[in-house]
Design a protein around this motif. Sequence first.
Motif, short mmCIF file in Angstrom:
data_model
loop_
_atom_site.label_atom_id
_atom_site.label_comp_id
_atom_site.label_asym_id
_atom_site.label_seq_id
_atom_site.Cartn_x
_atom_site.Cartn_y
_atom_site.Cartn_z
N ARG A 179 0.86 -1.19 0.00
CA ARG A 179 0.00 0.00 0.00
C ARG A 179 0.89 1.23 0.00
O ARG A 179 1.92 1.28 0.68
CB ARG A 179 -0.91 0.03 1.21
N GLY A 180 0.52 2.21 -0.81
CA GLY A 180 1.29 3.44 -0.90
C GLY A 180 1.42 3.91 -2.33
O GLY A 180 0.86 3.32 -3.26
N PRO A 181 2.17 4.99 -2.57
CA PRO A 181 2.34 5.51 -3.94
C PRO A 181 3.20 4.56 -4.78
O PRO A 181 4.11 3.91 -4.27
CB PRO A 181 3.05 6.85 -3.72
N LEU A 182 2.87 4.49 -6.07
CA LEU A 182 3.61 3.58 -6.95
C LEU A 182 3.61 4.12 -8.38
O LEU A 182 2.54 4.33 -8.98
CB LEU A 182 2.98 2.19 -6.92
N LEU A 183 4.80 4.34 -8.92
CA LEU A 183 4.98 4.78 -10.30
C LEU A 183 4.04 5.94 -10.62
O LEU A 183 3.98 6.91 -9.87
CB LEU A 183 4.77 3.58 -11.24
N ASP A 184 3.30 5.84 -11.72
CA ASP A 184 2.37 6.92 -12.08
C ASP A 184 0.93 6.54 -11.77
O ASP A 184 -0.01 7.13 -12.30
CB ASP A 184 2.50 7.26 -13.57
N TYR A 185 0.75 5.57 -10.88
CA TYR A 185 -0.59 5.10 -10.55
C TYR A 185 -1.20 5.85 -9.37
O TYR A 185 -2.37 5.62 -9.03
CB TYR A 185 -0.56 3.60 -10.22
N GLY A 186 -0.46 6.71 -8.72
CA GLY A 186 -0.96 7.37 -7.51
C GLY A 186 -0.89 6.41 -6.33
O GLY A 186 -0.06 5.51 -6.29
N ASN A 187 -1.79 6.62 -5.37
CA ASN A 187 -1.84 5.71 -4.22
C ASN A 187 -2.44 4.36 -4.64
O ASN A 187 -3.50 4.32 -5.26
CB ASN A 187 -2.68 6.32 -3.10
N VAL A 188 -1.75 3.30 -4.26
CA VAL A 188 -2.11 1.96 -4.71
C VAL A 188 -2.22 1.03 -3.51
O VAL A 188 -1.49 1.18 -2.53
CB VAL A 188 -1.04 1.41 -5.69
N ILE A 189 -3.15 0.09 -3.58
CA ILE A 189 -3.15 -1.04 -2.66
C ILE A 189 -3.21 -2.32 -3.49
O ILE A 189 -4.00 -2.41 -4.44
CB ILE A 189 -4.32 -0.98 -1.64
N ILE A 190 -2.32 -3.26 -3.17
CA ILE A 190 -2.26 -4.53 -3.89
C ILE A 190 -2.69 -5.63 -2.92
O ILE A 190 -2.09 -5.82 -1.87
CB ILE A 190 -0.85 -4.81 -4.42
N LEU A 191 -3.75 -6.33 -3.30
CA LEU A 191 -4.32 -7.39 -2.46
C LEU A 191 -4.04 -8.75 -3.09
O LEU A 191 -4.07 -8.89 -4.32
CB LEU A 191 -5.84 -7.19 -2.32
N GLU A 192 -3.82 -9.74 -2.23
CA GLU A 192 -3.61 -11.11 -2.68
C GLU A 192 -4.69 -12.00 -2.07
O GLU A 192 -4.58 -12.45 -0.94
CB GLU A 192 -2.23 -11.60 -2.24
N PRO A 193 -5.76 -12.27 -2.83
CA PRO A 193 -6.83 -13.13 -2.29
C PRO A 193 -6.42 -14.59 -2.18
O PRO A 193 -6.97 -15.32 -1.36
CB PRO A 193 -7.97 -12.93 -3.29
N GLN A 194 -5.50 -15.00 -3.03
CA GLN A 194 -4.94 -16.35 -2.93
C GLN A 194 -3.59 -16.34 -3.65
O GLN A 194 -3.28 -15.42 -4.41
CB GLN A 194 -5.87 -17.40 -3.54
N ALA A 195 -2.79 -17.34 -3.40
CA ALA A 195 -1.47 -17.39 -4.02
C ALA A 195 -1.58 -17.36 -5.54
O ALA A 195 -2.39 -18.07 -6.13
CB ALA A 195 -0.74 -18.65 -3.58
N GLY A 196 -0.80 -16.49 -6.16
CA GLY A 196 -0.78 -16.39 -7.62
C GLY A 196 -1.75 -15.38 -8.19
O GLY A 196 -1.73 -15.10 -9.39
N ILE A 197 -2.63 -14.81 -7.37
CA ILE A 197 -3.60 -13.82 -7.86
C ILE A 197 -3.39 -12.51 -7.10
O ILE A 197 -3.33 -12.49 -5.87
CB ILE A 197 -5.05 -14.30 -7.68
N LEU A 198 -3.25 -11.42 -7.85
CA LEU A 198 -3.10 -10.09 -7.26
C LEU A 198 -4.20 -9.19 -7.79
O LEU A 198 -4.52 -9.20 -8.98
CB LEU A 198 -1.73 -9.48 -7.61
N LEU A 199 -4.75 -8.40 -6.90
CA LEU A 199 -5.75 -7.40 -7.25
C LEU A 199 -5.15 -6.03 -6.97
O LEU A 199 -4.81 -5.71 -5.82
CB LEU A 199 -7.03 -7.60 -6.43
N VAL A 200 -5.00 -5.23 -8.01
CA VAL A 200 -4.39 -3.91 -7.89
C VAL A 200 -5.47 -2.84 -7.97
O VAL A 200 -6.23 -2.79 -8.95
CB VAL A 200 -3.35 -3.68 -9.02
N LEU A 201 -5.54 -1.99 -6.96
CA LEU A 201 -6.48 -0.87 -6.94
C LEU A 201 -5.65 0.41 -6.88
O LEU A 201 -4.89 0.62 -5.92
CB LEU A 201 -7.42 -0.96 -5.73
N ALA A 202 -5.77 1.26 -7.87
CA ALA A 202 -4.91 2.44 -7.97
C ALA A 202 -5.73 3.71 -8.18
O ALA A 202 -6.78 3.68 -8.83
CB ALA A 202 -3.92 2.27 -9.12
N GLY A 203 -5.23 4.81 -7.62
CA GLY A 203 -5.88 6.11 -7.78
C GLY A 203 -6.63 6.57 -6.54
O GLY A 203 -7.42 7.52 -6.61
#
Length: 376
Positions: A282-306
């Motif tokens: 969670r935090g700022p990342l590249l040009d995406y603004g504030n981001v949170i990256i969630l892992e609901p299960q191994a191998g799957i990532l959910l990226v929420l940005a802005g």
Amino acid sequence: MRWLAALAWVFVAGGALAQTDPADAARAAAQRLAEASEMLEAADGARNRVKALTETIQAYQDGLQAMREGLRRAAIREETLSRDLQSREDEVAQLLGVLMAMGDTPAPVLLLHPSGPVGTARSGMIVAEVTPALNARAADLRQTLEEVTILRALQQSAVNTLRDGLEGVQEARTALSKAIADRTDLPRRFTEDPLKTALLIASTETLEGFASGLNEIAQDEVPGSLPGIEDRKGQLNLPVDGRILRRAGEADAAGITRPGIVMVTRPQALVTAPTAATVRYRGPLLDYGNVIILEPQAGILLVLAGLDVVYGEAGQVLPGGSPVGLMGGATDMDDVILTGTGQETGARQTETLYIEVRENNTPVNPLEWFRTDKDD
């Protein structure tokens, strides 16, 4: 609760314009808020309080949106009636003149005719035929004028209650931020290494590169994974209330394409986790603004940005539906004022949330995972 009563009033008045029963929607919004308030009062621990506040904010958001729509319908209806009256000014003036003349003249005089009894009889028949039509037109005019008066009073009252509702939801957001800061009972799968995180951010130029190094920033990670969510594919709730602005692969105004979707939502909208997940970053990342990256299960990532505000800490395991942040945008109380044409001057869907789903660090179409029946 006073503003919810006005909400119901708005919908009842505008019900004739809706294809569905708006009063039911108003009652549903009021019920949601009542239930959320009961949850808030009954909350014992910090985790329960977060859940109750989340429900309260969502109920406020639903109610405010519903009320704005009812107010918009009322304004459009009032304008339509006013224009109709203006277009009928000559007819209305003539009608009022006839009615006033008839009212000031004694009934026996109206029936007399200079040609004698036959003319008098004929005039009586004419008056008998004309009177019901005049009465009907007068009743229609009276009903229209009364409706215009009610709609104008309703709009002013609704604007005031909208202000109260905005103040209430802002208080709930403040309380939510504090409750999340006080929360200590969430399980942790790992502890973030701040130095490694900083190095990873500095050394990567793409989301793919950053995602591939996420495991490097975790210390003392508990082995294993959360239960799989493959059986819920296509059934996850979208993380924010809004509509899809751009789908995967669609270019934006600058011609840039991304593998995720962009949702447009209202200022200060609450963003929640679609399912139970581990916070990977969670935090700022590249040009995406504030981001949170969630892992609901191994191998799957959910990226929420802005997001404007991001909740949670890396390593925490969040229950499904947990708040993960707030969108940006102004919270000026003047954003609920309507123009004379019945169109909103503020509180529109102006904020955008970028959603990307990665499977084994390869982006997939997010719409394969989320239920989007409201947005298609």
